[in-house]
Design a protein around this motif. Structure first.
Motif, mmCIF file in Angstrom:
data_model
loop_
_atom_site.group_PDB
_atom_site.id
_atom_site.type_symbol
_atom_site.label_atom_id
_atom_site.label_comp_id
_atom_site.label_asym_id
_atom_site.label_seq_id
_atom_site.Cartn_x
_atom_site.Cartn_y
_atom_site.Cartn_z
ATOM 1 N N SER A 1 0.789 -1.229 0.000
ATOM 2 C CA SER A 1 0.000 0.000 0.000
ATOM 3 C C SER A 1 0.826 1.287 0.000
ATOM 4 N N GLU A 2 2.071 1.239 0.442
ATOM 5 C CA GLU A 2 2.857 2.462 0.625
ATOM 6 C C GLU A 2 3.164 3.146 -0.703
ATOM 7 N N ASN A 3 2.595 4.342 -0.898
ATOM 8 C CA ASN A 3 2.815 5.145 -2.104
ATOM 9 C C ASN A 3 2.500 4.382 -3.394
ATOM 10 N N ILE A 4 1.592 3.407 -3.322
ATOM 11 C CA ILE A 4 1.317 2.592 -4.495
ATOM 12 C C ILE A 4 0.671 3.405 -5.612
ATOM 13 N N GLY A 5 -0.117 4.432 -5.251
ATOM 14 C CA GLY A 5 -0.743 5.270 -6.263
ATOM 15 C C GLY A 5 0.283 5.948 -7.154
ATOM 16 N N LYS A 6 1.388 6.398 -6.547
ATOM 17 C CA LYS A 6 2.442 7.038 -7.332
ATOM 18 C C LYS A 6 3.081 6.040 -8.295
ATOM 19 N N LEU A 7 3.247 4.800 -7.833
ATOM 20 C CA LEU A 7 3.805 3.765 -8.706
ATOM 21 C C LEU A 7 2.850 3.463 -9.860
ATOM 22 N N LEU A 8 1.591 3.253 -9.533
ATOM 23 C CA LEU A 8 0.621 2.894 -10.562
ATOM 24 C C LEU A 8 0.424 4.022 -11.570
ATOM 25 N N GLY A 9 0.539 5.251 -11.118
ATOM 26 C CA GLY A 9 0.366 6.389 -12.011
ATOM 27 C C GLY A 9 1.498 6.569 -12.998
ATOM 28 N N ASN A 10 2.617 5.865 -12.772
ATOM 29 C CA ASN A 10 3.766 5.975 -13.678
ATOM 30 C C ASN A 10 3.700 5.022 -14.859
ATOM 31 N N GLY A 11 2.641 4.230 -14.943
ATOM 32 C CA GLY A 11 2.513 3.303 -16.067
ATOM 33 C C GLY A 11 3.426 2.109 -15.916
ATOM 34 N N LEU A 12 4.290 1.887 -16.899
ATOM 35 C CA LEU A 12 5.189 0.730 -16.884
ATOM 36 C C LEU A 12 6.497 1.108 -16.198
ATOM 37 N N MET A 13 6.897 0.318 -15.180
ATOM 38 C CA MET A 13 8.149 0.642 -14.506
ATOM 39 C C MET A 13 8.722 -0.580 -13.793
ATOM 40 N N GLU A 14 10.051 -0.613 -13.717
ATOM 41 C CA GLU A 14 10.730 -1.681 -12.984
ATOM 42 C C GLU A 14 10.637 -1.364 -11.499
ATOM 43 N N VAL A 15 10.292 -2.367 -10.681
ATOM 44 C CA VAL A 15 10.080 -2.139 -9.253
ATOM 45 C C VAL A 15 10.792 -3.197 -8.422
ATOM 46 N N ASN A 16 11.071 -2.842 -7.170
ATOM 47 C CA ASN A 16 11.622 -3.822 -6.226
ATOM 48 C C ASN A 16 10.727 -3.951 -4.993
ATOM 49 N N ASN A 17 9.519 -3.389 -5.082
ATOM 50 C CA ASN A 17 8.593 -3.417 -3.944
ATOM 51 C C ASN A 17 8.053 -4.810 -3.658
ATOM 52 N N PHE A 18 8.207 -5.716 -4.607
ATOM 53 C CA PHE A 18 7.639 -7.050 -4.459
ATOM 54 C C PHE A 18 8.722 -8.125 -4.475
#
Length: 246
Positions: free
Chosen positions: A79-96
């Motif tokens: 949940s932490e700042n997930i809206g900002k991540l989702l709003g960026n479209g396609l992106m590489e992440v390490n949150n998971f």
């Protein structure tokens, strides 16, 4: 995926989280390229709530595993700042990263789906605000013509609060979400044989005002008519996700 492919992914209200083994992912404004890169380990890419088509090139011999979350499903996982991540479209992440060990087993051919499910449920947490957002989304999905004012009145939630919740948790506005859902519904119905030659039904059942509105909005998104779009289309086994070959 052995031969490689270049395709276009279109906006969807669902959220795919993709994992690639031994791959390098280069995300550009016009094109995202996935190529083999020995020693890279597991790379995770989040396909957020993008509102424009995404062009993707997948190299040969790529191993990929994706988890497709329904709206706000991934919010309950992280949940932490997930809206900002989702709003960026396609992106590489390490949150998971906590999923990578189990995903690595699956990518190597091991049957570890139950382990993955248990891991997801272990981290799954739905807040009161997310439950309210889920109610709003369910109403939107139950009726293609319901307005946000009707939703606001029915749930007794001011529209400004609805707007803030969409931005905070999904990274897009309620109107953008509704537009994505409408388009997503139309392309799924468009590739369904049951809707062959029933363009007006697709338009009305997807939430467009009429057939002309549907065709106009569809051409803005794809630069093609609905009939032309059907050529070179991929779908998953349940026709939930649609890609188009370039």
């Amino acid at each position: 995926m052995d031969a490689g492919a270049k395709y276009i992914a279109y906006p969807s209200i669902n959220t795919p989280l993709a994992f690639f083994n031994q791959c390098k992912v280069e995300i550009g404004k016009e094109l995202t390229i996935v190529e083999k890169e020995p020693g890279m380990g597991i790379t995770s890419v989040l396909a957020g709530n993008f509102i424009k088509p995404v062009h993707i090139s997948i190299g040969s011999g790529i191993t990929e595993f994706s988890i497709v979350f329904k709206p706000i499903g991934i919010n309950c996982l992280y949940s932490e700042n997930i809206g900002k991540l989702l709003g960026n479209g396609l992106m590489e992440v390490n949150n998971f990263d906590f999923l990578k060990g189990t995903v690595a087993k699956i990518l190597s051919g091991e049957f570890a789906f139950e382990e993955l499910e248990e891991l997801i449920l272990e981290h799954f947490e739905c807040t009161i605000e997310l439950e309210k957002l889920e109610q709003i989304i369910k109403l939107l999905c139950m009726s293609e013509v319901i307005s946000f004012q009707e939703i606001s009145d029915r749930l007794r939630i001011p529209y400004k609060a609805i707007y803030r919740s969409f931005i905070r948790h999904l990274g897009i506005s309620p109107i953008q979400f509704k537009k994505i859902r409408r388009f997503s519904m139309a392309i799924k119905k468009g590739v369904n044989p049951a809707y062959e030659s029933r363009m007006s039904s697709i338009a009305l059942e997807s939430g467009y005002f009429d057939q002309a509105h549907y065709i106009n909005e569809f051409k803005k998104m794809t630069k093609l008519t609905p009939r032309s779009f059907k050529l070179g289309v991929w779908t998953d086994e349940n026709r939930r996700i649609v890609w188009k070959l370039e």
